[in-house]
Write an enzyme that holds these catalytic residues in place. Sequence first.
Site, PDB file in Angstrom:
ATOM      1  N   TYR A   1       0.865  -1.195   0.000  1.00 25.63           N
ATOM      2  CA  TYR A   1       0.000   0.000   0.000  1.00 25.63           C
ATOM      3  C   TYR A   1       0.894   1.235   0.000  1.00 25.63           C
ATOM      4  CZ  TYR A   1      -4.417   2.430   0.559  1.00 25.63           C
ATOM      5  OH  TYR A   1      -5.502   3.227   0.350  1.00 25.63           O
TER       6      TYR A   1
ATOM      7  N   LYS B   1      -5.629  -1.907  -0.653  1.00 25.30           N
ATOM      8  CA  LYS B   1      -6.286  -1.780   0.649  1.00 25.30           C
ATOM      9  C   LYS B   1      -6.843  -3.127   1.109  1.00 25.30           C
ATOM     10  CE  LYS B   1      -6.772   1.488   2.679  1.00 25.30           C
ATOM     11  NZ  LYS B   1      -7.750   2.553   2.858  1.00 25.30           N
TER      12      LYS B   1
END
Length: 404
Positions: free
Chosen positions: A164, A235
């Site tokens: 991420y 995510k």
Amino acid sequence: MALSQAAAMLLQATRQRTPALGSVAAQAQRSMVYYITDADDHPTTEYNPPVMHPAEVVYKRGMEILYDPWFNKGTAFPLSERDRLGLRGLLPPRGLTMEKQASRFMDEWASPLELIPPEDVALGGVTSEMARRWKLLQELQDRNETLFYKVLMDNFVEMAPIVYTPTVGWVCVNYHKLRRRPRGMYFSAEDRGQMAAMAYNWPQQEVAAIVVTDGSRILGLGDLGVNGLGIPVGKLDLYCAAAGFNPSRVLPVVIDVGTDNEALQKDPLYPGLRHPRIKGREYYDIMDEFVTAVMSRWPTAVLQFEDFSTSHAQQLLSRYRKHHLVFNDDIQGTAATALAGLYGALKMQGRPARDITAQRVLCVGAGSAGMGVVRQIAAGMQNHGLSPELAARNFWVLDAQGLI
């Protein structure tokens, strides 16, 4: 030249291309005619069928086709085949023909595709080594997802910045040029009226979490269109590794309503819609149809809005929160973390939680995340007795132009 002479010459030329009458197939061929007629409505040419290629019967649908190297055509499937084979929504709206895909491959054969370098200052400190490690992890995920999550869970602190932020920013700006297996779903403005059926093209019967973006405000990088799908994908990888979600029960989604990014509009490899973003009532009609479609199929799933523009983020959250389990990480997740940090700081100082009402808060940035933090801390102050007006006096907000 007389019409009858021309017809005779055409007939002779046709006969020269026709097999001898030694086979049943040839006789059948000679017995069938085009209805190209003369003045007496008599056919003037013989039937000469085109070369027919044998049809390949496909018993697979959806992701099974995209994961099968024999049948997969990348994004070259036309809309008619996407509908027949259950592929609509599993591929980006704009496809590349096989010829264009071949040309792209030959361009890369000659020299590497030009990617935005990881060291670009806008990407927040991503390095070439971080980009290399992201590619390594994606290759592992594509071939062995079980092993991918094992190494991610065993090395979470080290790998989270690769999966991420900040590395995902580099991934998103280059998403249309990076090769990886199809992940997630694409719903676009061109799918209006079809979204309820499209939701059933996703192969998993149970979905616990859906993360969706429209690509309008990806991190601090602005409008990236369908390239923003990298955010929901990354995510949800974190949610599976750190929060215990089943990887087979999560769904990353991007809503394509166009892009105001002119560079992407002109990029021949960009797979999204190449027109300015749809706004106003038409935008909310598209979002309404999408939310209705996915929540009808998976009514107990949490629907998370991710990286929407400030003008839409709060509006969407307010619009659906009374009807579905919806969440905005930028507004609520970041804000809850900030409020918890304030309470923790007060505790470390030996002060009671109610002393939050005496804090003065400067928020740098007036985007959806910044304003979500302001609202959440203000709500905390109100819980300890301040009126909304008195709580508002404790805040100052700065944006790029200065004090608001």
